[in-house]
Design a protein around this motif. Structure first.
Motif, PDB file in Angstrom:
ATOM      1  N   LEU A  12      38.432   1.331   5.918  1.00 15.17           N
ATOM      2  CA  LEU A  12      39.216   1.771   5.105  1.00 15.17           C
ATOM      3  C   LEU A  12      40.644   1.042   4.257  1.00 15.17           C
ATOM      4  CD1 LEU A  12      40.731   4.391   7.560  1.00 15.17           C
ATOM      5  CD2 LEU A  12      39.479   4.460   5.789  1.00 15.17           C
ATOM      6  N   ALA A  13      39.714  -0.227   5.349  1.00 16.22           N
ATOM      7  CA  ALA A  13      40.661  -1.536   4.720  1.00 16.22           C
ATOM      8  C   ALA A  13      40.003  -2.155   3.534  1.00 16.22           C
ATOM      9  CB  ALA A  13      41.517  -2.701   5.766  1.00 16.22           C
ATOM     10  N   ALA A  62      29.314   8.787  -3.427  1.00  9.05           N
ATOM     11  CA  ALA A  62      28.929   9.373  -2.171  1.00  9.05           C
ATOM     12  C   ALA A  62      30.062   9.052  -0.963  1.00  9.05           C
ATOM     13  CB  ALA A  62      27.670   8.921  -2.428  1.00  9.05           C
ATOM     14  N   ALA A  63      30.880   7.475  -1.281  1.00 11.09           N
ATOM     15  CA  ALA A  63      32.040   7.511  -0.312  1.00 11.09           C
ATOM     16  C   ALA A  63      32.667   7.753  -0.792  1.00 11.09           C
ATOM     17  CB  ALA A  63      31.707   5.885  -0.505  1.00 11.09           C
ATOM     18  N   GLU A  68      38.351   9.753   1.894  1.00 11.71           N
ATOM     19  CA  GLU A  68      39.066  10.420   1.694  1.00 11.71           C
ATOM     20  C   GLU A  68      38.806  11.425   3.133  1.00 11.71           C
ATOM     21  OE1 GLU A  68      39.251  13.211  -1.368  1.00 11.71           O
ATOM     22  OE2 GLU A  68      39.422  11.387  -3.052  1.00 11.71           O
ATOM     23  N   ARG A  69      37.975  12.044   3.620  1.00  8.94           N
ATOM     24  CA  ARG A  69      37.820  12.707   4.817  1.00  8.94           C
ATOM     25  C   ARG A  69      38.275  11.455   5.972  1.00  8.94           C
ATOM     26  NH1 ARG A  69      35.841  17.546   4.486  1.00  8.94           N
ATOM     27  NH2 ARG A  69      35.442  17.388   6.933  1.00  8.94           N
ATOM     28  N   SER A  75      44.016   9.239  10.982  1.00  7.63           N
ATOM     29  CA  SER A  75      45.567   9.612  10.619  1.00  7.63           C
ATOM     30  C   SER A  75      45.881  10.315  12.177  1.00  7.63           C
ATOM     31  CB  SER A  75      45.562  10.436   9.310  1.00  7.63           C
ATOM     32  OG  SER A  75      47.416  10.621   9.794  1.00  7.63           O
ATOM     33  N   GLY A  76      44.620  11.889  12.085  1.00  5.86           N
ATOM     34  CA  GLY A  76      44.806  12.534  13.082  1.00  5.86           C
ATOM     35  C   GLY A  76      44.486  12.083  14.990  1.00  5.86           C
ATOM     36  N   LEU A  77      43.190  10.738  14.417  1.00  8.78           N
ATOM     37  CA  LEU A  77      42.844  10.163  16.103  1.00  8.78           C
ATOM     38  C   LEU A  77      44.662   9.933  16.113  1.00  8.78           C
ATOM     39  CD1 LEU A  77      41.256   9.056  18.009  1.00  8.78           C
ATOM     40  CD2 LEU A  77      40.930   7.272  16.273  1.00  8.78           C
TER      41      LEU A  77
END
Length: 299
Positions: A12-13, A62-63, A68-69, A75-77
């Motif tokens: 992500l970074a 593909a990534a 995005e998911r 964020s949910g975690l």
């Protein structure tokens, strides 16, 4: 499939910063650690994550949807960890609310009073700022919800709850020469001086957009503010020939004394006010109750 959480954070970074070096600096880790993490993920997932070039790294087709998911899941975690921490620390009764200063008395206070009556143990942590800043804080997870003007295009991660309409109008002092023009046109405002929020604020962009559509240069701003609202600057409008902004509800209150709206259709901007909250976060029962109270008072 066994994936390390650190590897996901490194991925992500890099996607955010575009370079391994910048991602490593942001996270305080070594570049080889990030490179190895990317190799592990590509091996585990079976497809390349980035196009690598001298200018940086870009997500592969593909990534991109995977990124995005993953952002939403990460964020949910974070929210789940925060919720568990709040329960452990006894902070479950804390609600963080961002409020535009225009709607403290009209929207926030009545609902907060009722919430305190129904939930006397509840604690509120407030942030007052411009609409744009509140929405940035909401995205960052610094607040649980905000009461502000709703954006024309709502981000997919946010859920809006519409409350009321509160149009913005162009205002001048009640002695202003523009009020003497029989059929006021937008071009009549071209040579005037203005008091406006910073160019990053939506309403400023809307005003400049209307001038551009009419083939006119943008307003000549001589007083610009970048935080809060212009309410405390109203005496500048009342005692000069500056053109400013004000909500119709404020203009019709004691705060609008000595000011008048310009009789110009292009000088009126429809604004919807409501609540925004993240649909990727866990909405606490306290937050849901507060939303229900606010919405019930304005439905």
């Amino acid at each position: 499939m066994s994936i390390r959480l650190d590897d996901v954070d490194y991925f992500l970074a890099v996607a955010k910063h575009g370079k391994v070096r910048r991602a490593a600096e942001a996270l305080g880790v070594s570049q080889p650690a990030i490179t190895q993490a990317l190799h592990r993920l590509e091996s585990e997932w079976g497809f390349p994550l980035f196009f690598r070039s001298s200018t940086g790294m870009q997500l592969t087709p593909a990534a991109q949807p995977f990124y995005e998911r993953i952002c939403k899941l990460r964020s949910g975690l974070d929210d789940a960890v925060k919720e568990a921490s709040d329960l452990h620390l006894g902070e479950r009764g804390l609600l963080r609310v961002g409020v535009s200063t225009l709607y403290i008395q009209r929207v926030f206070v009545p609902a907060a009073l009722e919430l305190q009556r129904q939930r006397p143990a509840a604690r509120l942590r407030l942030m007052f700022n411009l609409n744009d800043r509140l929405q940035e804080a909401l995205h960052a997870g610094d607040i649980d919800l905000c009461i502000s003007a709703l954006p024309r295009v709502v981000h997919e991660d946010l859920t809006p709850v519409s409350l009321l309409d509160d149009p913005i109008v162009l205002v001048v002092n009640n002695r202003h020469p523009l009020l003497k023009i029989a059929e006021l046109r937008l071009e009549d405002l071209s040579d005037e001086s203005w008091l406006l929020p910073a160019s990053t604020v939506n309403i400023r962009r809307e005003i400049e957009g209307r001038f551009a559509e009419a083939g006119l240069p943008p307003p000549r701003v001589v007083v610009e503010f970048n935080n809060g609202t212009s309410g405390q600057l109203n005496p500048l409008i009342e005692n000069t020939n500056l053109i400013g902004l004000m909500s119709e509800s404020t203009l019709n209150s004691t705060a609008g004394a000595g000011l008048k709206a310009l009789p110009l259709e292009q000088g009126r901007f429809i604004r919807k006010v409501g609540i925004l909250y993240r649909n990727t976060a866990i909405l606490s029962p306290l937050a849901q109750r507060f939303i229900d109270l606010v919405h019930g008072q304005h439905s």
